[in-house]
Design a protein around this motif. Sequence first.
Motif, mmCIF file in Angstrom:
data_model
loop_
_atom_site.group_PDB
_atom_site.id
_atom_site.type_symbol
_atom_site.label_atom_id
_atom_site.label_comp_id
_atom_site.label_asym_id
_atom_site.label_seq_id
_atom_site.Cartn_x
_atom_site.Cartn_y
_atom_site.Cartn_z
ATOM 1 N N LEU A 35 -15.092 30.772 -17.759
ATOM 2 C CA LEU A 35 -15.583 29.802 -17.543
ATOM 3 C C LEU A 35 -15.589 28.766 -17.741
ATOM 4 N N ILE A 36 -14.215 28.265 -18.056
ATOM 5 C CA ILE A 36 -14.131 26.706 -18.804
ATOM 6 C C ILE A 36 -12.668 26.128 -18.066
ATOM 7 N N ASP A 37 -12.753 24.505 -17.923
ATOM 8 C CA ASP A 37 -11.200 24.727 -17.820
ATOM 9 C C ASP A 37 -11.520 23.840 -18.706
ATOM 10 N N GLU A 38 -9.954 22.981 -17.934
ATOM 11 C CA GLU A 38 -8.787 22.545 -19.659
ATOM 12 C C GLU A 38 -9.752 22.209 -21.066
ATOM 13 N N SER A 39 -11.008 21.532 -21.150
ATOM 14 C CA SER A 39 -11.708 21.440 -22.454
ATOM 15 C C SER A 39 -11.351 22.214 -23.417
ATOM 16 N N GLY A 40 -11.862 23.768 -22.578
ATOM 17 C CA GLY A 40 -11.384 25.288 -23.861
ATOM 18 C C GLY A 40 -10.191 25.698 -23.827
ATOM 19 N N ALA A 41 -9.374 25.279 -23.157
ATOM 20 C CA ALA A 41 -8.080 25.781 -23.296
ATOM 21 C C ALA A 41 -6.854 24.523 -24.317
ATOM 22 N N LEU A 42 -7.779 23.690 -24.340
ATOM 23 C CA LEU A 42 -7.270 22.647 -25.567
ATOM 24 C C LEU A 42 -7.697 22.591 -26.940
ATOM 25 N N GLN A 43 -9.354 22.833 -27.355
ATOM 26 C CA GLN A 43 -9.724 23.236 -28.501
ATOM 27 C C GLN A 43 -8.774 24.869 -28.401
ATOM 28 N N TYR A 44 -9.122 25.923 -27.989
ATOM 29 C CA TYR A 44 -8.028 26.291 -28.061
ATOM 30 C C TYR A 44 -6.662 26.902 -28.957
ATOM 31 N N ASN A 45 -5.966 26.083 -28.115
ATOM 32 C CA ASN A 45 -4.268 25.728 -28.887
ATOM 33 C C ASN A 45 -4.789 24.806 -29.971
ATOM 34 N N ASN A 46 -5.714 23.821 -30.303
ATOM 35 C CA ASN A 46 -6.114 23.324 -31.427
ATOM 36 C C ASN A 46 -6.578 23.989 -32.327
ATOM 37 N N LEU A 47 -7.203 25.164 -32.521
ATOM 38 C CA LEU A 47 -7.266 25.969 -33.248
ATOM 39 C C LEU A 47 -6.541 27.132 -33.650
ATOM 40 N N LYS A 48 -5.833 27.491 -32.835
ATOM 41 C CA LYS A 48 -4.406 28.103 -32.597
ATOM 42 C C LYS A 48 -3.100 27.086 -33.693
ATOM 43 N N GLU A 49 -2.936 25.830 -33.560
ATOM 44 C CA GLU A 49 -2.078 25.627 -34.021
ATOM 45 C C GLU A 49 -2.539 25.372 -35.845
ATOM 46 N N LYS A 50 -4.050 25.443 -36.222
ATOM 47 C CA LYS A 50 -4.002 24.881 -37.006
ATOM 48 C C LYS A 50 -4.568 26.257 -37.953
ATOM 49 N N GLY A 51 -4.284 27.155 -37.277
ATOM 50 C CA GLY A 51 -3.806 28.250 -38.159
ATOM 51 C C GLY A 51 -5.280 29.437 -38.158
ATOM 52 N N PHE A 52 -6.342 28.626 -37.462
ATOM 53 C CA PHE A 52 -7.259 29.500 -37.739
ATOM 54 C C PHE A 52 -7.210 31.110 -37.370
ATOM 55 N N PHE A 53 -6.711 31.503 -36.360
ATOM 56 C CA PHE A 53 -7.250 32.815 -35.509
ATOM 57 C C PHE A 53 -6.387 33.913 -36.890
ATOM 58 N N ASN A 54 -5.143 32.722 -37.584
ATOM 59 C CA ASN A 54 -4.586 34.173 -38.163
ATOM 60 C C ASN A 54 -5.270 34.338 -39.905
ATOM 61 N N SER A 55 -5.990 32.660 -39.833
ATOM 62 C CA SER A 55 -7.165 32.717 -41.023
ATOM 63 C C SER A 55 -7.641 34.115 -40.723
ATOM 64 N N LEU A 64 -7.572 36.735 -38.832
ATOM 65 C CA LEU A 64 -6.833 38.365 -39.546
ATOM 66 C C LEU A 64 -6.305 38.762 -41.095
ATOM 67 N N SER A 65 -6.186 37.722 -42.025
ATOM 68 C CA SER A 65 -5.405 37.454 -42.526
ATOM 69 C C SER A 65 -7.047 37.540 -43.912
ATOM 70 N N SER A 66 -7.918 37.272 -43.296
ATOM 71 C CA SER A 66 -8.725 37.583 -44.583
ATOM 72 C C SER A 66 -9.977 38.573 -44.073
ATOM 73 N N SER A 67 -9.973 39.096 -43.126
ATOM 74 C CA SER A 67 -10.479 40.030 -42.163
ATOM 75 C C SER A 67 -12.396 39.942 -41.957
ATOM 76 N N SER A 68 -12.062 38.739 -41.956
ATOM 77 C CA SER A 68 -13.429 37.713 -41.360
ATOM 78 C C SER A 68 -13.517 38.185 -40.331
ATOM 79 N N VAL A 69 -15.139 38.977 -39.685
ATOM 80 C CA VAL A 69 -15.864 38.832 -38.614
ATOM 81 C C VAL A 69 -16.646 37.983 -38.677
ATOM 82 N N LEU A 70 -16.937 37.260 -37.115
ATOM 83 C CA LEU A 70 -17.690 36.151 -36.636
ATOM 84 C C LEU A 70 -18.253 37.029 -36.017
ATOM 85 N N THR A 71 -19.458 36.023 -35.919
ATOM 86 C CA THR A 71 -21.110 36.815 -34.976
ATOM 87 C C THR A 71 -21.074 35.551 -34.897
#
Length: 204
Positions: A101-121, A123-130
């Motif tokens: 649904l988005i151009d490369e700007s979406g992939a850029l933000q996704y990769n930035n969050l991934k590098e900062k460990g956002f998605f790992n956090s 998983l590790s904290s069992s967080s549910v985001l809505t």
Amino acid sequence: MLIKNIENKIKLALYISLGSFVSSIIIASVASFFAYKQVSKTRENIYILDNNIPIMAKQTNIELNRPAEYKAHVDLFHSLFFSLTPDDKFIEYQMKRAMYLIDESGALQYNNLKEKGFFNSILSSSSVLTLQTDSIHIDMINKLFIYYGKQIIERRSSTVTRSLITTGYLKDIPRSDNNAHGVLITNWKTLENKDLSNVQKNQF
């Protein structure tokens, strides 16, 4: 006298011929105009086939419905990108759908969050985001949108509420199974993503 009558008859016949010619041109022009207008109007409509039967099932004016489709597209993307559970397969599935649904700007933000460990956090904290959408402003002239929402992060120890404001542009593209609205978000940016509240939970 006879000659004068003949001349008058010739003039009358000439006037009638000219009048008929001019009238036929006017009628043909008017008919062509309305025919062109009708064809143009038909091209603006979507014809849906019901069960592969070649009949017109429904018509929807594209231009009238486009602002609603833009809002639905923006809302869907943000819901996919920001509504997550502590499941790596689910996160991957959400991100894959969002990237259609988005151009490369979406992939850029996704990769930035991934590098900062956002998605790992998550998983590790069992967080549910809505995500709760407050409003979506669409500028149809410039095809610019501003999204306003709140992200709720449920952790074991606390509930965090964040304000989320993003902006970007909208580009029309052919519709597909992965992009039913036929819209691509471009130059997507986050204007605000800050904590509004952090409520601690009772620990027993």
